[in-house]
Design a protein around this motif. Sequence first.
Motif, short mmCIF file in Angstrom:
data_model
loop_
_atom_site.label_atom_id
_atom_site.label_comp_id
_atom_site.label_asym_id
_atom_site.label_seq_id
_atom_site.Cartn_x
_atom_site.Cartn_y
_atom_site.Cartn_z
N SER A 115 0.86 -1.18 0.00
CA SER A 115 0.00 0.00 0.00
C SER A 115 0.90 1.23 0.00
CB SER A 115 -0.93 0.03 1.22
OG SER A 115 -0.24 0.47 2.38
N THR A 116 0.31 2.39 -0.22
CA THR A 116 1.08 3.62 -0.11
C THR A 116 1.32 3.91 1.38
OG1 THR A 116 -0.87 5.06 0.04
CG2 THR A 116 -0.03 4.55 -2.18
N LYS A 117 2.32 4.75 1.65
CA LYS A 117 2.59 5.16 3.03
C LYS A 117 1.40 5.93 3.60
CE LYS A 117 7.63 5.25 2.95
NZ LYS A 117 8.86 6.07 3.15
N GLN A 118 0.73 6.68 2.73
CA GLN A 118 -0.43 7.45 3.16
C GLN A 118 -1.55 6.52 3.63
OE1 GLN A 118 -2.02 10.07 0.15
NE2 GLN A 118 -3.16 11.29 1.62
N THR A 119 -1.79 5.47 2.85
CA THR A 119 -2.79 4.47 3.24
C THR A 119 -2.41 3.80 4.56
OG1 THR A 119 -3.55 4.01 0.98
CG2 THR A 119 -3.84 2.26 2.59
N ASP A 120 -1.14 3.47 4.68
CA ASP A 120 -0.68 2.81 5.90
C ASP A 120 -0.87 3.68 7.13
OD1 ASP A 120 0.83 0.49 7.13
OD2 ASP A 120 2.16 2.16 7.69
N GLU A 121 -0.61 4.98 7.00
CA GLU A 121 -0.78 5.89 8.13
C GLU A 121 -2.24 5.93 8.58
OE1 GLU A 121 1.28 7.64 10.10
OE2 GLU A 121 2.89 6.52 9.13
N ILE A 122 -3.16 5.94 7.63
CA ILE A 122 -4.59 5.96 7.95
C ILE A 122 -4.99 4.65 8.62
CG2 ILE A 122 -6.92 6.10 7.01
CD1 ILE A 122 -5.77 7.88 4.79
N CYS A 123 -4.53 3.53 8.07
CA CYS A 123 -4.83 2.21 8.65
C CYS A 123 -4.27 2.10 10.07
CB CYS A 123 -4.26 1.10 7.78
SG CYS A 123 -5.09 0.88 6.20
N LYS A 124 -3.10 2.66 10.28
CA LYS A 124 -2.48 2.63 11.60
C LYS A 124 -3.31 3.41 12.61
CE LYS A 124 1.90 3.73 13.92
NZ LYS A 124 3.27 4.29 13.72
N ILE A 125 -3.75 4.61 12.22
CA ILE A 125 -4.56 5.45 13.10
C ILE A 125 -5.89 4.77 13.43
CG2 ILE A 125 -5.88 7.61 13.21
CD1 ILE A 125 -3.61 8.88 11.54
N ASN A 126 -6.49 4.13 12.42
CA ASN A 126 -7.81 3.50 12.59
C ASN A 126 -7.73 2.06 13.10
OD1 ASN A 126 -9.03 5.83 11.63
ND2 ASN A 126 -9.07 5.11 9.51
N VAL A 127 -6.51 1.61 13.39
CA VAL A 127 -6.27 0.25 13.88
C VAL A 127 -6.89 -0.78 12.92
CG1 VAL A 127 -6.24 -1.22 15.93
CG2 VAL A 127 -6.46 1.24 16.19
N GLU A 128 -6.54 -0.66 11.65
CA GLU A 128 -7.03 -1.56 10.62
C GLU A 128 -5.88 -2.39 10.07
OE1 GLU A 128 -8.67 1.26 7.93
OE2 GLU A 128 -10.58 1.43 8.99
N GLU A 129 -6.21 -3.38 9.27
CA GLU A 129 -5.18 -4.24 8.68
C GLU A 129 -4.23 -3.41 7.82
OE1 GLU A 129 -4.75 -7.14 9.59
OE2 GLU A 129 -6.68 -7.88 10.34
N ARG A 130 -2.93 -3.75 7.88
CA ARG A 130 -1.92 -2.96 7.17
C ARG A 130 -1.08 -3.85 6.26
NH1 ARG A 130 1.15 -0.24 12.05
NH2 ARG A 130 2.33 0.77 10.37
N ALA A 131 -0.57 -3.24 5.19
CA ALA A 131 0.29 -3.95 4.25
C ALA A 131 1.68 -4.11 4.85
CB ALA A 131 0.36 -3.20 2.93
N SER A 132 2.39 -5.12 4.38
CA SER A 132 3.76 -5.38 4.89
C SER A 132 4.81 -4.62 4.10
CB SER A 132 4.05 -6.88 4.85
OG SER A 132 3.88 -7.39 3.54
N ASN A 133 4.43 -4.09 2.93
CA ASN A 133 5.37 -3.33 2.10
C ASN A 133 4.73 -2.00 1.70
OD1 ASN A 133 7.61 -5.49 1.34
ND2 ASN A 133 5.63 -6.50 1.21
N LEU A 134 5.50 -0.92 1.74
CA LEU A 134 4.97 0.41 1.47
C LEU A 134 5.72 1.09 0.35
CD1 LEU A 134 4.68 1.69 5.17
CD2 LEU A 134 2.98 0.40 3.84
N PHE A 135 5.01 1.95 -0.40
CA PHE A 135 5.65 2.80 -1.39
C PHE A 135 5.07 4.20 -1.24
CE2 PHE A 135 2.11 0.55 -3.35
CZ PHE A 135 1.41 1.53 -4.03
#
Length: 249
Positions: A115-135
Motif C-alpha cells: 500500500s502507499t505510506k499514506q494508506t498505511d498511516e490511515i490504517c495505523k490510526i484506525n487500527v485496521e489491517e496494514r500492508a507489509s510493504n509500502l511505497f
Amino acid sequence: MKKYAIIVFVLFTVFVFGQHKSALKITKLTGDFYVYETYKFYKNKPISANGIYLVTNEGVVMFDSPWDTTQALPLLDSIRKKHNKEVVMCIATHSHDDRTGSLGIYNQKGIKTFSTKQTDEICKINVEERASNLFEKDTFFKLGQYSFKTFYPGKGHTPDNIVIWFENEQILYGGCFVKSSQAKDLGNLSDANVLEWEKSINKVIQLFPKPKYIITGHQRWKSKKSLKHTLKLIENDIKESIQQIVSHT
C-alpha cells in the motif's frame, strides 16, 4: 430464544446470498485479467465489492482484498484451482476495509502485500489491517510478462485513493475512486473531499483518455463511461451543496 435467533439469522443469511448472488464471483475480463466480486452485509443487505487479479508466469497479483475475511481464503483457493498458481502479491488502493480487510490474512500466508505510506498511516490510526510493504510515490511494478503503474490522482473518495494503470492493455483499475455508471450518487462520503475529487477525476481523464476497460470498486463495471459518470455525480453533488447553502442564507 437466543439459540433460535441465531438459527434464523444464519438461515436468512444463506437465503439472501442464495437469492442475490454467489458470495464469491470470478469473471474473466480479458486475457489474464479477472474481476472478482465479494460481498458483505450492510443494513441487512449483501453489498458487493469489485477487485481484480492478474495471472502472470511468476504468480498471481491481486488488486485489493476482500472486505469479508471469510471470503479471503476461498478466493485464494478458487484462484489456485482455476489457474494452478499461487497469489504472490496484493496491492491495496486505499484504506477502507473493502480494500484492506484481508491484508492481515494474506500477510500470514506469506503473500507480499503493498500500500502507499499514506494508506498505511490511515490504517495505523484506525487500527485496521496494514500492508507489509509500502511505497510513497507513483510506482512501476513488473511481475513476469506484465507491468503496471500506480497513480495517485489526488484526494477524492478518500485522501489516499490510487488507481492502477496497465499501459499495454489499456486497462484502468479505478477502485472506489471511480463510480459505476450504475451509481446514482457518490456513495460513502465519510472520508471524501468532493471538491478535490472533481480535480482528481479530470486529471485521470486527461492522463488516460481512452481506456479499453475501466474497473470500478462497486456495482456494474462493464462501461467505458464510468469516469465521466463519476464527474457528473460530483458536479451534481457540488450543485446540491451550493443550493442547500443558499437556501439556508
